[in-house]
Structures are given as C-alpha cells and as structure tokens.
Write an enzyme that holds these catalytic residues in place. Structure first.
Site, short mmCIF file in Angstrom:
data_model
loop_
_atom_site.label_atom_id
_atom_site.label_comp_id
_atom_site.label_asym_id
_atom_site.label_seq_id
_atom_site.Cartn_x
_atom_site.Cartn_y
_atom_site.Cartn_z
N GLN A 83 -0.78 -2.01 -15.67
CA GLN A 83 -0.47 -0.87 -16.54
C GLN A 83 -1.46 0.27 -16.33
OE1 GLN A 83 -0.11 -4.05 -17.80
NE2 GLN A 83 2.09 -3.79 -17.59
N GLY A 84 -0.92 1.45 -16.25
CA GLY A 84 -1.74 2.63 -15.99
C GLY A 84 -1.73 3.01 -14.52
N ASP A 85 -1.31 2.06 -13.67
CA ASP A 85 -1.19 2.37 -12.24
C ASP A 85 0.17 2.97 -11.91
OD1 ASP A 85 -3.73 1.45 -11.39
OD2 ASP A 85 -3.01 -0.62 -11.49
N SER A 86 1.13 2.85 -12.79
CA SER A 86 2.47 3.40 -12.56
C SER A 86 2.40 4.82 -12.06
CB SER A 86 3.28 3.41 -13.85
OG SER A 86 3.93 2.18 -14.02
N ASP A 97 13.10 5.17 -9.83
CA ASP A 97 11.98 5.52 -10.72
C ASP A 97 11.05 6.49 -9.98
OD1 ASP A 97 10.23 5.55 -12.83
OD2 ASP A 97 9.48 3.49 -12.53
N HIS A 125 9.46 7.22 -15.05
CA HIS A 125 9.08 6.79 -16.42
C HIS A 125 7.76 7.42 -16.84
CE1 HIS A 125 6.74 3.33 -14.61
NE2 HIS A 125 6.01 3.49 -15.69
#
Ligand code: ARG
Length: 274
Positions: free
Chosen positions: A222-225, A133, A87
C-alpha cells in the site's frame, strides 16, 4: 505558477514533519483490492526492502494530497506528464494533488512540487480488479527529471516470463505497517499469464501483468500504487493491486503498460500552446 509551487513546497515540507509518524493510508482505504486482510505474522515487506537512489531512477515520483501526505507513486513519462494508477488519480481531487519529483527522502524539501492541470483516466477503467488501472496527469510547469521510456504498443517480448523487473516506491515496508520515508526498490520476476490466472480469478492478461515470487516475501505494498515497474528504464507496469503484500501465491498485479502505450504517449505529449 512559480509562487504557487514554492508555497506548496514550503507547506508540504512543514506538513510532512508533522505527519511523519502517522501512517495515512488514503489510497489503501479506497482500493477494494487491498481488502484482502493481511494475515497475522505475514512478513510483507516492499520487496526485500532496498533503499534506492533517485539518481538511478529519476522518473520515480510520488503524489501527495494538499496536506503533504504521500498517497501513491507515479512515473515521469514526458517533461509535462506523469503516469499513475487510475485508482490513484481518483483518490484525491485534482486541485489537491501534488507531484513530488526529485525527492528521495520524503522528510527533505529536495526537488520539485508541481500541481496538476489535467487528468486523463483510461475510458475502460472502473476498478483495479477490472483492469485499465492507468491515468496520465499533466503537471503545471515543467518536470526537471528524465522520463522513463514507454514500451511499444502491444509489445509482448518485454513481458517474457521470468524477466527480472524493478518496482519502486515509498509505500509500506510491511503489510499494515508504516510507509517508507525513502525511495525503495525491489527485484521481482514476471509471472506467466497462466500462473497469475490461477492466483487471481480476476486476472486479465490484456490489461494486467503479475510479478513476484511463488513463496512471496518480496512485493509492492500500500502506498506503492501508481509507481513504476521497470525493466532497465522501460516502464512495463504500474503498481495496481494485490491480495495483501508479499504473500505466497499472491504476486503483485500491475497495469500492462504496453496495452495503453499509444494513449499514454498521446496524453503525455507537451502541448505547444494553450
Ligand atoms: N493498491 C495498492 C495501493 O493503492 C497497491 C497494492 C500493491 N499490492 C501488492 N501486493 N503488490 O497502494
């Protein structure tokens, strides 16, 4: 190539100063799994929030768009490739993605900024909640930092319940809050398949693994993905999704890297010519 990366490095460092105060959740907006709105008073912090040293985790890198905005994490898997979440790879056009390596603090111009020449996304990927993912980005040029090790294909031992793993990233330090300027790390225990299945109806033990505490409090956000979940220096997971961040009964969900180990290996092998 050298000229290009130098130019993007200068551009990125200038742009970062300008946007440092503004949270730009490029990925958060695109990841359906993040829609689980953070409850008010939710103390979501990226896992206990310890500042981490990039010297200890040189394979930890992040991705920015052409404007220098960090939107995901990634992890070096060879001298020419990084693994990330599918993603993340799909969130920004290939020609606009930059891989930033060797930079602990986003506000500096340390390390390298490399463009991306090729993107491989697992054929099975559709959406984080459906699994698979995972993506591999081939960089333009050479990464000057040590890669993480990959687990053996279908290794189950590294996923023993209760194993303490380390998650790394520059993502939000509070649910809905600002992103970290520094690399941060947190220790999170691996959760059993049965427990994770009861926490998330979409959980698939072939393609995912969960980590976190029953009571929450420590998690990726969020942002660590796209960033690494490691045991020692072995990459066992990639930050994929969660219901909010650090909520009780909602551990972080990670891509189970061992399932994709052969693909990642093949896709990250440096090509000799052409
Ligand atoms: N999907 C998020 C991202 O794009 C990562 C979410 C991880 N969430 C969690 N609770 N572990 O950055």
């Amino acid at each position: 190539m050298a000229v290009k990366s130098r130019r993007s490095l200068l551009f990125a460092s200038g742009a970062l100063l300008a946007v440092a105060a503004v949270a730009v959740p490029v990925v958060a907006g695109t990841a359906a799994a993040d829609s689980g709105a953070a409850g008010a008073g939710n103390q979501a912090r990226i896992v206990g929030g310890n500042q981490a040293s990039i010297a200890d985790h040189p394979y930890a890198v992040y991705l920015t768009d052409a404007g220098g905005n960090q939107f995901c994490g990634a992890v070096i898997v060879s001298s020419t490739a990084v693994a990330t979440a599918a993603h993340c790879a799909k969130a920004v056009a290939k020609q606009d993605i930059r891989v930033v390596a060797g930079r602990e603090d986003k506000r500096t111009s340390d390390g390298q900024v490399l463009g991306v020449s090729k993107i491989w996304v697992s054929q099975s990927y559709t959406d984080p909640t459906q699994g698979a993912d995972i993506a591999v980005l081939t960089v333009r040029g050479q990464l000057g930092y040590r890669p993480a090790n990959l687990p053996a294909k279908d290794d189950t031992q590294v996923y023993a319940t209760g194993t303490q793993a380390t998650v790394l990233g520059w993502g939000r330090i509070a649910d809905g809050g600002a992103r970290s300027d520094y690399l941060r790390s947190a220790q999170v225990p691996l959760v059993s398949d049965s427990e994770c299945r009861s926490d998330y109806t979409v959980y698939d033990q072939q393609s995912m693994v969960c980590a976190g505490y029953r009571d929450g409090g420590i998690d990726a956000c969020q942002g660590d993905s796209g960033g690494p979940l490691v045991v020692g220096d072995t990459l066992i997971g990639i930050v994929s999704f969660g219901d909010g961040c650090a909520k009780a009964g909602k551990p972080g969900v990670y891509t189970r890297v061992s399932t994709y180990a052969d693909d990642v290996e093949t896709q990250s092998r440096p090509r000799l010519l052409g």
